[in-house]
Design a protein around this motif. Structure first.
Motif, PDB file in Angstrom:
ATOM      1  N   VAL A  61       0.867  -1.169   0.000  1.00 17.30           N
ATOM      2  CA  VAL A  61       0.000   0.000   0.000  1.00 17.30           C
ATOM      3  C   VAL A  61       0.907   1.223   0.000  1.00 17.30           C
ATOM      4  CG1 VAL A  61      -1.801   1.295   1.207  1.00 17.30           C
ATOM      5  CG2 VAL A  61      -1.824  -1.219   1.247  1.00 17.30           C
ATOM      6  N   LEU A  62       0.695   2.086  -0.977  1.00 19.81           N
ATOM      7  CA  LEU A  62       1.480   3.308  -1.104  1.00 19.81           C
ATOM      8  C   LEU A  62       0.609   4.521  -0.802  1.00 19.81           C
ATOM      9  CD1 LEU A  62       3.340   2.518  -4.447  1.00 19.81           C
ATOM     10  CD2 LEU A  62       4.204   2.249  -2.102  1.00 19.81           C
ATOM     11  N   CYS A  63       1.165   5.464  -0.072  1.00 17.92           N
ATOM     12  CA  CYS A  63       0.485   6.723   0.229  1.00 17.92           C
ATOM     13  C   CYS A  63       1.168   7.849  -0.527  1.00 17.92           C
ATOM     14  CB  CYS A  63       0.565   7.033   1.725  1.00 17.92           C
ATOM     15  SG  CYS A  63      -0.403   5.941   2.760  1.00 17.92           S
ATOM     16  N   ALA A  64       0.374   8.722  -1.094  1.00 14.72           N
ATOM     17  CA  ALA A  64       0.887   9.954  -1.696  1.00 14.72           C
ATOM     18  C   ALA A  64       0.514  11.086  -0.750  1.00 14.72           C
ATOM     19  CB  ALA A  64       0.291  10.183  -3.071  1.00 14.72           C
ATOM     20  N   GLU A  65       1.524  11.854  -0.345  1.00 15.64           N
ATOM     21  CA  GLU A  65       1.304  12.974   0.570  1.00 15.64           C
ATOM     22  C   GLU A  65       1.804  14.260  -0.055  1.00 15.64           C
ATOM     23  OE1 GLU A  65       3.517  12.086   4.108  1.00 15.64           O
ATOM     24  OE2 GLU A  65       1.740  11.308   5.107  1.00 15.64           O
ATOM     25  N   ARG A  66       1.037  15.286   0.141  1.00 19.26           N
ATOM     26  CA  ARG A  66       1.473  16.626  -0.236  1.00 19.26           C
ATOM     27  C   ARG A  66       1.397  17.472   1.021  1.00 19.26           C
ATOM     28  NH1 ARG A  66      -0.348  17.889  -5.648  1.00 19.26           N
ATOM     29  NH2 ARG A  66       1.721  17.238  -6.242  1.00 19.26           N
ATOM     30  N   ALA A  74      -2.602   3.890  -3.250  1.00 18.23           N
ATOM     31  CA  ALA A  74      -2.631   2.797  -4.215  1.00 18.23           C
ATOM     32  C   ALA A  74      -2.269   1.517  -3.487  1.00 18.23           C
ATOM     33  CB  ALA A  74      -1.661   3.042  -5.363  1.00 18.23           C
ATOM     34  N   ALA A  75      -2.854   0.421  -3.921  1.00 19.31           N
ATOM     35  CA  ALA A  75      -2.540  -0.880  -3.327  1.00 19.31           C
ATOM     36  C   ALA A  75      -2.433  -1.906  -4.442  1.00 19.31           C
ATOM     37  CB  ALA A  75      -3.630  -1.284  -2.328  1.00 19.31           C
ATOM     38  N   PHE A  76      -1.466  -2.797  -4.270  1.00 21.75           N
ATOM     39  CA  PHE A  76      -1.341  -3.896  -5.222  1.00 21.75           C
ATOM     40  C   PHE A  76      -0.860  -5.132  -4.488  1.00 21.75           C
ATOM     41  CE2 PHE A  76       2.694  -1.579  -5.435  1.00 21.75           C
ATOM     42  CZ  PHE A  76       3.650  -2.588  -5.354  1.00 21.75           C
TER      43      PHE A  76
END
Length: 158
Positions: A61-66, A74-76
């Motif tokens: 699971v990836l997190c995008a932070e600003r 996103a998860a794969f």
């Protein structure tokens, strides 16, 4: 405003579930009853699913932070020789700002590092915005299983 992509931790779960629920409402609204995508039972199911994904050995699971705020996720998973993009969501207020593309690139880079040759995903058929995004990034109808219920099955050759 710098965008950071990193692996999710259990501390991210509440923010992930909120973002997931908000994003799903944009494409399910008008197609499903609100309880089916934003009701308490569904939000609880979502929280359980994300908790499992963050903890799973075969999932990422990836997190995008600003600026320290979660703006995408996103998860794969990769198991039994198959790579599947199970989720990719961007906060609706951040659409068309490069968050989705950055997450997609992070996923495909990770898949290539593991030697994956193809990936699959399912997208809700009426979600034309997501379908356009995936087509732009090279996804096409899966020739073996083009549809799964209300979802189209797409494949990306890496």
């Amino acid at each position: 405003m710098s965008l950071t992509i990193r692996t999710a931790t259990p501390a991210d779960l509440d923010a992930i579930v909120r973002l997931h629920t908000e994003a799903r409402a944009t494409y399910y609204r008008g197609h499903l009853a609100p309880d089916a995508y934003a009701g308490p039972e569904e939000v609880g199911r979502s929280a359980t699913g994300w908790t499992r994904a963050v903890a799973a050995e075969h999932a990422t699971v990836l997190c995008a932070e600003r600026d320290g705020v979660l703006v995408g996720v996103a998860a794969f998973r990769a198991e039994h020789g198959a790579t599947t993009l199970t989720q990719l969501h961007v906060a609706p207020a951040r659409w068309r700002t490069g968050v989705g593309t950055a997450l997609h690139t992070a996923c495909t880079d990770a898949w290539r590092r593991t030697g994956a040759r193809t990936a699959r995903l399912e997208v809700f058929a009426p979600n034309t915005r997501a379908r356009s995004f995936y087509a732009h990034h090279g996804w096409t109808a899966d020739p073996d299983t083009p549809r799964h219920g209300t979802h189209l099955v797409l494949r990306l050759v890496l």
